[in-house]
Design an enzyme around this catalytic site. Structure first.
Site, PDB file in Angstrom:
ATOM      1  N   LEU A 130      36.437  34.631  47.907  1.00 14.50           N
ATOM      2  CA  LEU A 130      37.220  34.150  46.927  1.00 14.50           C
ATOM      3  C   LEU A 130      36.292  33.812  45.828  1.00 14.50           C
ATOM      4  O   LEU A 130      35.197  33.533  45.764  1.00 14.50           O
ATOM      5  CB  LEU A 130      37.851  32.750  47.554  1.00 14.50           C
ATOM      6  CG  LEU A 130      38.763  32.781  48.737  1.00 14.50           C
ATOM      7  CD1 LEU A 130      39.075  31.308  48.860  1.00 14.50           C
ATOM      8  CD2 LEU A 130      39.692  33.455  48.445  1.00 14.50           C
ATOM      9  N   ASP A 131      37.067  33.820  44.478  1.00 13.95           N
ATOM     10  CA  ASP A 131      36.276  33.674  43.236  1.00 13.95           C
ATOM     11  C   ASP A 131      36.081  32.222  43.206  1.00 13.95           C
ATOM     12  O   ASP A 131      36.595  31.408  43.836  1.00 13.95           O
ATOM     13  CB  ASP A 131      37.291  33.887  42.112  1.00 13.95           C
ATOM     14  CG  ASP A 131      37.558  35.311  41.793  1.00 13.95           C
ATOM     15  OD1 ASP A 131      36.759  36.114  42.371  1.00 13.95           O
ATOM     16  OD2 ASP A 131      38.352  35.668  41.083  1.00 13.95           O
ATOM     17  N   LYS A 132      34.960  31.900  42.188  1.00 11.68           N
ATOM     18  CA  LYS A 132      34.517  30.611  42.397  1.00 11.68           C
ATOM     19  C   LYS A 132      35.619  29.492  42.084  1.00 11.68           C
ATOM     20  O   LYS A 132      35.601  28.181  42.673  1.00 11.68           O
ATOM     21  CB  LYS A 132      33.402  30.289  41.108  1.00 11.68           C
ATOM     22  CG  LYS A 132      32.902  28.843  41.010  1.00 11.68           C
ATOM     23  CD  LYS A 132      31.895  28.971  40.043  1.00 11.68           C
ATOM     24  CE  LYS A 132      32.418  28.978  38.414  1.00 11.68           C
ATOM     25  NZ  LYS A 132      33.031  27.683  38.047  1.00 11.68           N
ATOM     26  N   THR A 134      38.639  29.941  42.688  1.00  8.63           N
ATOM     27  CA  THR A 134      39.787  30.007  43.605  1.00  8.63           C
ATOM     28  C   THR A 134      39.494  29.155  44.932  1.00  8.63           C
ATOM     29  O   THR A 134      38.446  29.530  45.398  1.00  8.63           O
ATOM     30  CB  THR A 134      40.162  31.246  44.041  1.00  8.63           C
ATOM     31  OG1 THR A 134      40.546  32.241  42.837  1.00  8.63           O
ATOM     32  CG2 THR A 134      41.330  31.546  44.940  1.00  8.63           C
TER      33      THR A 134
END
Length: 290
Positions: A130-132, A134
């Site tokens: 996951l993105d930072k 998210t």
């Protein structure tokens, strides 16, 4: 760690194990790092010819963690765990893997957890990132064989993830939608993405869950995995995610990170031979906005 199989047709050991998603790399690890292949309790090599009904056991050596990856004592919100897989609820603001900009990551935290639990394997295998900024469900494999089997499902798009997103825009967002627009990287940026005819095929589905004034809560499914896909697609519709200043999201409604949360994850657990389903509720910062 050992795994047992029953042979269903005559073939070489390596051919049989390939059918059970044991890669050449894993066989090499077994051969050169202290593992074993046993047929009916007797050690054999990879070209041994099996007969129907033979019992094959593969003993996989322990995995030593990457010495360059520091472990951290960070409490994990564990949603599911067995001998082969770990599912955690990642908070926003923490990256999945280390980089020049990020050293305190989920990979560091999981390594610390493995060490505190005195697990045999310390290698970190991230199946879904996951993105930072998210939040939500992340899937880790606890050994290389589990990673290989989960990765096969990932490539075949059989690992299903769904996201909650908070969006805001002018007009009414339809109750349901299929966003099929190609995504490319602009020539002037290595970070952002955009919808452009030269891009790669990208497909996003959504349904509206709740409408509250200027804010709409949507449940989103990805059919492809392009960088920033949900953020780019909803921005393209004119309904960027709240807190997503990179793609034009509103910053005045009480949330300052991209309002994206992976709330559902399901995949076939190949060792227990069952569908594994994990769900998480709407996070607190979403609830505060709503």
């Amino acid at each position: 760690m050992r795994f047992d199989f029953t042979v269903d047709r005559p073939c070489q050991v390596k051919t049989f194990l390939k059918g059970h998603e044991v890669s050449k790399g894993l066989l090499a690890k077994v051969k050169f790092r202290g593992g074993k292949i046993l047929v009916n309790g007797i050690e054999q090599n990879a070209i041994y010819v099996l007969e129907t009904g033979d019992q094959v056991t593969i003993e996989i050596p322990a995995e030593i963690g990457n010495a360059q990856l520091e472990s951290t004592d960070f409490p994990l919100d564990i949603v599911f765990e067995n001998e082969h897989f770990l599912v955690v609820n990642k908070p926003y603001g923490i990256a999945s893997i280390p980089s020049v900009l990020h050293s305190h990551t989920m990979a560091n935290a999981v390594k610390g957890y493995y060490e505190r639990q005195r697990y045999e394997n310390h290698q970190i295998h991230i199946v879904t990132r996951l993105d930072k900024d998210t939040s939500g469900l992340m899937l880790f494999a606890k050994h290389g064989y589990a990673h290989a089997r989960a990765d096969k499902q990932l490539q075949a798009k059989r690992i299903n993830k769904r996201y909650f997103a908070l969006v805001s825009g002018d007009g009414d967002l339809p109750d349901y939608g299929e966003i099929i627009e190609p995504i490319a990287r602009p020539e002037d940026s290595i970070i952002t993405r955009c919808v452009h005819p030269s891009g790669k095929y990208a497909h996003t589905s959504y349904r509206v869950v709740q409408r509250l004034g200027p804010v709409t809560l949507v449940d989103v499914s990805l059919h492809t995995g392009r960088t920033h896909q949900i953020r780019v697609h909803f921005s393209h519709l004119g309904f960027p995610l709240l807190g997503d200043d990179l793609y034009g999201g509103r910053m005045d409604l009480g949330i300052t990170r991209q309002a994206l949360h992976c709330h559902h994850l399901d995949f076939f657990e190949p060792f227990e031979k069952r569908l594994l389903t994990c769900d998480q509720e709407i996070p607190q910062d979403f609830q505060a906005v709503l």
